[in-house]
Write a protein that holds these residues in place. Structure first.
Motif, short mmCIF file in Angstrom:
data_model
loop_
_atom_site.label_atom_id
_atom_site.label_comp_id
_atom_site.label_asym_id
_atom_site.label_seq_id
_atom_site.Cartn_x
_atom_site.Cartn_y
_atom_site.Cartn_z
N ARG A 108 68.46 7.44 50.04
CA ARG A 108 67.71 8.64 50.44
C ARG A 108 68.61 9.67 51.12
N ASP A 109 69.71 9.24 51.74
CA ASP A 109 70.60 10.18 52.41
C ASP A 109 71.24 11.17 51.44
N LEU A 110 71.30 10.78 50.17
CA LEU A 110 71.91 11.65 49.17
C LEU A 110 71.06 12.89 48.92
N VAL A 111 69.73 12.76 49.02
CA VAL A 111 68.83 13.88 48.74
C VAL A 111 67.99 14.26 49.95
N ASP A 112 68.20 13.57 51.06
CA ASP A 112 67.50 13.85 52.32
C ASP A 112 65.98 13.73 52.18
N GLU A 113 65.54 12.82 51.35
CA GLU A 113 64.12 12.49 51.24
C GLU A 113 64.00 11.10 50.63
N ASP A 114 62.84 10.49 50.80
CA ASP A 114 62.64 9.17 50.21
C ASP A 114 62.77 9.25 48.70
N ILE A 115 63.21 8.15 48.11
CA ILE A 115 63.50 8.13 46.67
C ILE A 115 62.22 8.04 45.84
N ALA A 116 61.27 7.25 46.31
CA ALA A 116 60.00 7.07 45.60
C ALA A 116 59.01 6.44 46.57
N PHE A 117 57.80 6.22 46.09
CA PHE A 117 56.76 5.60 46.90
C PHE A 117 56.05 4.54 46.06
N ILE A 118 55.79 3.38 46.66
CA ILE A 118 55.16 2.28 45.94
C ILE A 118 53.73 2.10 46.43
N ALA A 119 52.81 1.96 45.48
CA ALA A 119 51.40 1.73 45.83
C ALA A 119 50.78 0.80 44.81
N GLU A 120 49.85 -0.01 45.27
CA GLU A 120 49.13 -0.89 44.35
C GLU A 120 48.24 -0.06 43.43
N HIS A 121 48.13 -0.52 42.20
CA HIS A 121 47.29 0.17 41.21
C HIS A 121 45.87 0.35 41.74
N ASN B 138 33.50 -0.98 39.64
CA ASN B 138 34.28 -2.07 39.04
C ASN B 138 35.77 -1.78 39.04
N ILE B 139 36.29 -1.41 40.22
CA ILE B 139 37.72 -1.13 40.33
C ILE B 139 38.51 -2.36 39.89
N ASN B 140 39.44 -2.13 39.00
CA ASN B 140 40.25 -3.22 38.47
C ASN B 140 41.33 -3.61 39.47
N ASP B 141 41.27 -4.84 39.96
CA ASP B 141 42.28 -5.32 40.90
C ASP B 141 43.54 -5.70 40.14
N ASP B 142 44.19 -4.72 39.61
CA ASP B 142 45.41 -4.89 38.84
C ASP B 142 46.51 -5.44 39.74
N THR B 143 47.27 -6.41 39.24
CA THR B 143 48.34 -6.98 40.07
C THR B 143 49.57 -6.09 40.11
N ARG B 144 49.61 -5.07 39.28
CA ARG B 144 50.79 -4.20 39.26
C ARG B 144 50.79 -3.24 40.45
N SER B 145 51.97 -2.85 40.83
CA SER B 145 52.15 -1.71 41.73
C SER B 145 52.89 -0.64 40.94
N LEU B 146 52.65 0.60 41.30
CA LEU B 146 53.28 1.72 40.59
C LEU B 146 54.24 2.44 41.51
N ALA B 147 55.32 2.93 40.92
CA ALA B 147 56.27 3.76 41.65
C ALA B 147 55.89 5.22 41.44
N LEU B 148 55.54 5.89 42.52
CA LEU B 148 55.23 7.32 42.46
C LEU B 148 56.48 8.10 42.83
N SER B 149 56.82 9.08 42.00
CA SER B 149 57.93 9.95 42.36
C SER B 149 57.52 10.83 43.54
N GLU C 77 44.78 11.21 48.93
CA GLU C 77 45.72 10.66 49.90
C GLU C 77 45.88 9.17 49.63
N ILE C 78 47.07 8.75 49.28
CA ILE C 78 47.31 7.37 48.86
C ILE C 78 48.26 6.69 49.84
N LYS C 79 47.87 5.52 50.29
CA LYS C 79 48.73 4.75 51.20
C LYS C 79 49.86 4.13 50.39
#
Length: 408
Positions: free
Chosen positions: A95-108, A42-53, A66-68
């Motif tokens: 991202r050029d300031l830290v030479d890596e992506d700032i965050a990653f977005i994925a659906e809940h 019963n995976i909850n199809d939450d409409t939110r997306s989360l920002a992963l650091s 492993e999360i897309k």
């Protein structure tokens, strides 16, 4: 494992309970999960997306999840700038300031399915409502259920707000504060490409965030998190068509033509504080410990930071041959997370209040803060490092290392 004895008993049904369970498995702990629903179904199809650091994503990869995701290459914070409103101030993180992506977005729902795939657990045997008693027995905790079954454990870990009975058992008194705001979330399909850019627009009644999502079948998608005064939400949600018209009037300069792909849904925003991380052989993490405004997108990242500290404590207890609550790092976790949590929640609350205020002092203050942060590189780097997993010492998992790899 001794019969009817577990190293850890984890209370919760959400993402934090599953992440904590992955830590237990990866550190060789016997564990039991007590949930509100079937754990793997019963995976909850939450409409939110989360920002992963950046650090959170590293941690989940070490744990086998492993999360897309969609990478955030630039984060642009703007006061005004929606519809016909002029841009009053701007702050850009690149991202050029830290030479890596700032965050990653994925659906809940995507995160939850990835955790379930890594965890491979069947339904939970017990639910929280079946617990009738929890008591200390020597150095262990005994949990008894309505069917008279019981078992012992070394530590209980709560990942969600305790119900009234558990609050009595642990003498927990939550302090709730309502912001007077409600967050609206939805997945948007739009004609312009997002380029991996995330936007946060500060408006009088609350921030509106547009977060880049994975493109599907040649379509462009972004996640919407729109915070408004609670009194205004019913009119915004009166119809899907009117909401789409509002979004096109406000955001078409950034996303082009907009339609709603999933949602919307809404949830009232509350601040929760007031309890310690550790009490009576129990550990409180994530939603059991705090709730904060979604403005900074840090809620689940903070939960994962809690769990990463606990993972190092488990590794320390194994190395030293001590019980978990005898380890110095557990005391450090309690003190450090209290300081970090209160600082973060109060900072977010302060920012929300000065953007909510319409006085000349508040206007000058917020614009000077934005200008200072945008022009002073060391401050911008500090903010990026803190958001990415902690500006100071981090637990091992947040550095992409196994628990206990380095002393923290």
């Amino acid at each position: 494992m001794k019969k009817n004895f577990y190293d850890l008993v984890i209370f919760g049904s959400g993402l934090s309970a599953k992440a904590m369970s992955l830590v237990a498995r990866n550190t060789g702990q016997s564990f039991k999960i007590i949930t509100d629903k079937n754990f793997g179904n019963n995976i909850n199809d939450d409409t939110r997306s989360l920002a992963l650091s950046v650090a959170s994503k590293k941690m989940l990869q070490v744990l086998g999840a492993e999360i897309k995701t969609e990478a955030v290459k630039k984060m642009i914070v703007i006061e005004g700038g929606l519809g016909e409103e002029k841009i009053k101030s701007r702050l850009t993180f690149d991202r050029d300031l830290v030479d890596e992506d700032i965050a990653f977005i994925a659906e809940h729902s995507v995160i939850e399915k990835s955790l379930d795939k890594a965890l491979k657990l069947k339904d939970s045997e017990f639910t929280r409502d079946e617990v009738i008693d929890i008591q200390k027995v020597n150095n262990h905790t005994k949990i008894t259920f309505k069917n008279k079954k019981s078992f012992l454990c070394e530590a209980v870990i709560f990942t969600e707000v305790l119900n009234s009975e558990l609050q009595k058992i642990y003498n927990v008194k939550y302090n709730f504060f309502e912001y007077g705001q409600t967050a609206l979330s939805a997945t948007l399909r739009h004609s312009k490409t997002h380029k991996g850019y995330a936007f946060q627009f500060f408006q009088k009644n609350g921030p509106l965030a547009l977060l880049p999502m994975n493109n599907k079948r040649g379509n462009n998608y972004s996640s919407l998190v729109w915070t408004e005064k609670t009194d205004n939400i019913s009119s915004l949600l009166s119809s899907k068509k009117s909401l789409e018209e509002n979004l096109n009037n406000l955001c078409s300069d950034y996303l082009g033509e907009i339609s709603i792909s999933k949602g919307p849904s809404s949830f009232i925003l509350k601040k929760l504080t007031g309890i310690k991380s550790i009490s009576k052989s129990a550990i409180f993490v994530g939603d059991a410990l705090r709730a904060m405004h979604p403005m900074a997108g840090q809620a689940w990242n903070q939960s994962l930071r809690d769990i990463a500290y606990i993972a190092d404590s488990i590794a320390e207890s194994q190395k030293l041959g001590l019980g978990l609550f005898q380890c110095p790092s557990i005391s450090l976790f309690d003190k450090k997370r209290k300081i970090e949590t209160e600082a973060l929640i109060n900072s977010i609350g302060f920012l929300n209040s000065i953007y909510d205020a319409d006085t000349s002092i508040a206007k000058g203050l917020r614009r000077n803060i934005m200008k200072l942060a945008d022009n002073y590189k060391p401050l911008k780097l500090f903010l990026l490092n803190e958001a990415s997993g902690g500006a100071l010492t981090r637990p091992n998992l947040l550095n992409g290392l196994k628990p206990g790899s380095n002393i923290i």
